[in-house]
Enzyme design. Structure first.
Site, PDB file in Angstrom:
ATOM      1  N   ASN A 107       0.851  -1.196   0.000  1.00 46.19           N
ATOM      2  CA  ASN A 107       0.000   0.000   0.000  1.00 46.19           C
ATOM      3  C   ASN A 107       0.888   1.248   0.000  1.00 46.19           C
ATOM      4  O   ASN A 107       1.946   1.284   0.643  1.00 46.19           O
ATOM      5  CB  ASN A 107      -1.004   0.007   1.160  1.00 46.19           C
ATOM      6  CG  ASN A 107      -0.404  -0.211   2.528  1.00 46.19           C
ATOM      7  OD1 ASN A 107       0.628  -0.852   2.661  1.00 46.19           O
ATOM      8  ND2 ASN A 107      -1.055   0.311   3.544  1.00 46.19           N
ATOM      9  N   GLU A 138      -2.950  -4.546  -3.317  1.00 43.73           N
ATOM     10  CA  GLU A 138      -3.425  -5.400  -4.419  1.00 43.73           C
ATOM     11  C   GLU A 138      -3.341  -4.678  -5.759  1.00 43.73           C
ATOM     12  O   GLU A 138      -2.875  -5.225  -6.760  1.00 43.73           O
ATOM     13  CB  GLU A 138      -4.883  -5.821  -4.177  1.00 43.73           C
ATOM     14  CG  GLU A 138      -5.112  -6.678  -2.951  1.00 43.73           C
ATOM     15  CD  GLU A 138      -5.396  -5.878  -1.688  1.00 43.73           C
ATOM     16  OE1 GLU A 138      -4.829  -4.767  -1.534  1.00 43.73           O
ATOM     17  OE2 GLU A 138      -6.178  -6.357  -0.856  1.00 43.73           O
TER      18      GLU A 138
HETATM   19  N1  THU Z   1      -5.271  -1.622   2.360  1.00 38.70           N
HETATM   20  C1  THU Z   1      -4.663  -2.375   1.408  1.00 38.70           C
HETATM   21  O1  THU Z   1      -3.582  -2.052   0.912  1.00 38.70           O
HETATM   22  N2  THU Z   1      -5.297  -3.521   1.012  1.00 38.70           N
HETATM   23  C2  THU Z   1      -6.446  -4.004   1.558  1.00 38.70           C
HETATM   24  O2  THU Z   1      -6.884  -5.072   1.186  1.00 38.70           O
HETATM   25  C3  THU Z   1      -7.131  -3.233   2.589  1.00 38.70           C
HETATM   26  C4  THU Z   1      -6.557  -1.906   2.927  1.00 38.70           C
HETATM   27  C5  THU Z   1      -4.556  -0.426   2.848  1.00 38.70           C
HETATM   28  C6  THU Z   1      -5.091   0.900   2.417  1.00 38.70           C
HETATM   29  C7  THU Z   1      -4.561   1.801   3.507  1.00 38.70           C
HETATM   30  O3  THU Z   1      -3.247   2.206   3.175  1.00 38.70           O
HETATM   31  C8  THU Z   1      -4.477   0.931   4.738  1.00 38.70           C
HETATM   32  O4  THU Z   1      -4.584  -0.398   4.254  1.00 38.70           O
HETATM   33  C9  THU Z   1      -5.552   1.195   5.753  1.00 38.70           C
HETATM   34  O5  THU Z   1      -6.794   1.190   5.185  1.00 38.70           O
END
Ligand code: THU
Length: 149
Positions: free
Chosen positions: A63, A76
């Site tokens: 992320n 993802e």
């Molecule tokens: N996040 C992801 O990268 N993938 C997921 O499946 C759920 C949420 C991230 C987005 C954000 O940076 C952090 O998790 C908190 O929501």
């Protein structure tokens, strides 16, 4: 933990959703490695994802948050966009693994489900659910995903 995913199960569409254990472990390792590169100073929630393409290649992502929170990119989608950049838009996803640094339940968000569906209408997703490690077909996570036709 890895063996939980090895139990034979059928998706609602009666398609097998297992991977060879070595491939599965490699996918998890890639997701974990990418997770360490997460830029998550706002949520402090680091996520790693790895996708396996139908041609057998693995792409990972983390992320990437932004001070303008809505600009955040999930792990993802980072992995998927990286695969498209390398292989082109004909790339197809066979499997996706998602992990986080807190070991808490974390399934792909709604936006990511739609993006996974675009490139992997038959993809299997491995993630942590409230009841532990889980494997689900993309159409279980996103029934009636949007398509133009
Ligand atoms: N996040 C992801 O990268 N993938 C997921 O499946 C759920 C949420 C991230 C987005 C954000 O940076 C952090 O998790 C908190 O929501």
């Amino acid at each position: 933990m890895a063996h939980d995913f090895l139990v034979l199960a059928l998706s609602p569409l009666m398609r097998p959703t297992t991977l060879p254990s070595k491939t599965h472990e490699k996918l998890l390792r890639s997701a974990k490695k990418a997770m360490k590169n997460a830029h998550a100073p706002y949520s402090n929630f680091r996520v790693g994802a790895a996708i396996l393409t139908t041609s057998g290649k693995i792409f990972a992502g983390c992320n990437v948050e932004n001070v303008s929170y809505g600009m955040t990119n999930c792990a993802e989608r980072t992995a998927i966009f990286s695969a498209v950049a390398e292989l082109g838009p004909g790339m197809r996803i066979r499997a996706v693994a998602v992990i986080n640094d807190k070991g808490v339940p974390c399934s792909p968000c709604g936006a990511c489900r739609q993006v996974i569906y675009e490139f992997g209408p038959d993809a299997v997703i491995f993630f942590h659910s409230a009841t532990g490690p889980k494997r689900a077909h993309i159409t279980e996570l996103l029934p009636e995903g949007f398509r133009l036709q």
